[in-house]
Enzyme design. Structure first.
Site, PDB file in Angstrom:
ATOM      1  N   TYR A   1      28.362  41.299  34.648  1.00  0.00           N
ATOM      2  CA  TYR A   1      28.811  40.787  35.925  1.00  0.00           C
ATOM      3  C   TYR A   1      28.306  41.504  37.062  1.00  0.00           C
ATOM      4  O   TYR A   1      28.109  42.587  37.194  1.00  0.00           O
ATOM      5  CB  TYR A   1      30.172  40.828  35.996  1.00  0.00           C
TER       6      TYR A   1
ATOM      7  N   LYS B   1      53.785  63.670  24.202  1.00  0.00           N
ATOM      8  CA  LYS B   1      54.060  62.272  25.093  1.00  0.00           C
ATOM      9  C   LYS B   1      52.793  61.346  25.167  1.00  0.00           C
ATOM     10  O   LYS B   1      51.690  61.769  24.766  1.00  0.00           O
ATOM     11  CB  LYS B   1      54.596  62.553  26.414  1.00  0.00           C
TER      12      LYS B   1
HETATM   13  C1  LIG Z   1      53.143  66.755  30.542  1.00  0.00           C
HETATM   14  C2  LIG Z   1      53.999  67.955  30.855  1.00  0.00           C
HETATM   15  C3  LIG Z   1      53.675  69.029  30.246  1.00  0.00           C
HETATM   16  C4  LIG Z   1      52.232  69.376  29.641  1.00  0.00           C
HETATM   17  O1  LIG Z   1      51.280  69.441  30.684  1.00  0.00           O
HETATM   18  P1  LIG Z   1      49.658  69.757  30.249  1.00  0.00           P
HETATM   19  O2  LIG Z   1      49.058  70.193  31.725  1.00  0.00           O
HETATM   20  O3  LIG Z   1      48.984  68.703  29.541  1.00  0.00           O
HETATM   21  O4  LIG Z   1      49.840  71.073  29.416  1.00  0.00           O
HETATM   22  C5  LIG Z   1      54.523  70.061  30.377  1.00  0.00           C
HETATM   23  N1  LIG Z   1      55.825  70.007  30.983  1.00  0.00           N
HETATM   24  C6  LIG Z   1      56.012  68.756  31.435  1.00  0.00           C
HETATM   25  C7  LIG Z   1      57.433  68.765  31.995  1.00  0.00           C
HETATM   26  C8  LIG Z   1      55.083  67.602  31.272  1.00  0.00           C
HETATM   27  O5  LIG Z   1      55.676  66.631  31.931  1.00  0.00           O
END
Ligand SMILES: *Cc1c(COP(=O)(O)O)cnc(C)c1O
Length: 397
Positions: A290, A59
């Site tokens: 800044y 993702k």
């Molecule tokens: C993002 C996510 C993961 C992966 O999490 P990590 O801590 O990056 O391994 C797994 N399951 C769900 C439902 C997620 O939203």
């Protein structure tokens, strides 16, 4: 946005050709090493039992690394399924030619979105009876069997149905002739927090609730894949693995539990580099950037990099980070601005316009990690990695 570097020595290039052959390393860029992703996937796959599936969570554009690049590398390393947060992320992977199972982890409620899932064979995450009946209707209308997964809340208190409702929903889905329940899952809330104490207690309670549910639907249990663990759950305890693990951050080279890092040796796969665009000499007592939060304590040489918070270098890191050049640390000074940051190169005479420095990643025998940045501004490696914006070209090396 990914670039292949070509040489650009032809003086007769048209403007259009020039645009498409411009070296993306003019200003600042992200380098992604798919070999590291692949090696991390292989190490994680080695940790889980033979029958357990490794889902690569890609993702947020593969945590900022480029979803397609990461997905392909993870699949080479032993992953056989992908997780995304949004429908568009799933569509992008399908359109780039990936045909493995893809689970959409976010909640989809719009009928058009769910129809797109049917068409592109993306598995949605369902959490209530309305969504279940909607999916059945949509699949019936187009005479398809729709693979879906049910999410159950065991203590994260975010997505998912209440635990008590889950057996009934599982049975309902199984009775619907156009739905195929291929997964039942839940998500851990404290798996990356202390291995004893509170984190352990909450994780054990979540596991116990999940086990209870699986026991309650025991006759159906072998018809779907059950999964619970993120990276932290995967690394901390094999009893959290079930039929599949959903691994994100560990794939990108970061252990969510620092002392579990050593025995698996994960490698970060992303580096951020920038080129010096301007060098100036200023007298002692000169205010920089800044707010003049930095005032030179001596006659100084300053170098400007064309990268800033609009690229993902958080302003809250101002004056706390450093850049690497040949293993030497060069301090960043003054406020980080939208498009520029300033380095104090007084002690680094070798730095001049055009020099390339490393802000994140390895250089010489040193390495700056997303974890270090996150510790400097109270963030987490997840946020640092997915914070790099598309204005930074991604180079696959
Ligand atoms: C993002 C996510 C993961 C992966 O999490 P990590 O801590 O990056 O391994 C797994 N399951 C769900 C439902 C997620 O939203």
């Amino acid at each position: 946005m990914q670039h292949v570097i070509t040489s650009n020595g032809d003086p007769h290039l048209s403007y259009h050709e020039l645009l498409t052959t411009l070296d993306p390393r003019q200003r600042a860029w992200v380098e992604v090493n798919p070999a590291s992703i692949e090696a991390n996937a292989r190490k994680i796959k080695h940790r889980i039992s033979d029958g357990c599936i490794l889902m690569a969570v890609v993702k947020a554009d593969g945590y900022g690394h480029g979803a397609k690049t990461v997905a392909e590398a993870a699949l080479r390393g032993g992953a056989s399924s992908l997780g995304v947060a949004t429908l568009q992320e799933g569509l992008d992977l399908r359109q780039s030619g990936l045909d493995c199972p893809i689970l959409v982890l976010g909640n989809l409620t719009n009928p058009d979105d769910l129809s797109a899932c049917i068409y592109w064979e993306l598995m949605p995450t369902l959490s209530n009876i309305q969504e279940i009946l909607l999916c059945q209707n949509l699949a019936e209308n187009c005479e398809r069997k729709f693979k879906v997964q049910l999410k159950v809340d065991t203590g994260m208190t975010r997505l998912g149905c209440d635990l008590e409702e889950a057996p009934n929903l599982i049975n309902r889905i199984n009775q619907l002739d156009h739905l195929d329940l291929v997964g039942v899952y839940s998500h851990l809330a404290l798996a990356d927090v202390d291995l004893s104490g509170h984190g352990a207690k909450v994780t054990a309670a979540q596991k116990q609730r999940f086990d209870l549910l699986l026991k309650e639907v025991a006759p159906l249990k072998d018809t779907f894949c059950s999964h619970l663990a993120n990276s932290a759950g995967t690394l901390r305890d094999k009893f959290l693995h079930y039929d599949m693990v959903r691994v994100g951050i560990a794939l990108y080279g970061y252990s969510p539990i620092s002392h579990l890092h050593d025995d698996i040796d994960l490698r970060p796969a992303l580096a951020v580099k920038a080129r010096v665009t301007f060098v100036r000499e200023v007298p002692k007592g000169t205010g920089v950037s800044y707010g003049h939060s930095f005032i030179t304590k001596r006659a100084s040489r300053l170098a400007v990099l064309g990268i800033g918070y609009a690229d993902g270098v958080s302003r809250s890191l101002s004056g706390k980070i450093y850049a690497l050049k040949d293993g030497q640390c060069i301090p960043q000074v003054g406020a980080i601005t939208m498009d520029q940051i300033v380095l104090d190169v007084t002690d680094h005479g070798e730095i001049s316009v055009g020099s390339v420095v490393t802000l994140l990643g390895e250089d010489g025998n040193k390495c700056i990690t997303a974890k270090e940045w996150s510790q400097l501004n109270g963030s987490i490696p997840w946020e640092v990695l997915c914070g790099f914006k598309n204005r930074l070209p991604r180079l696959v090396i």
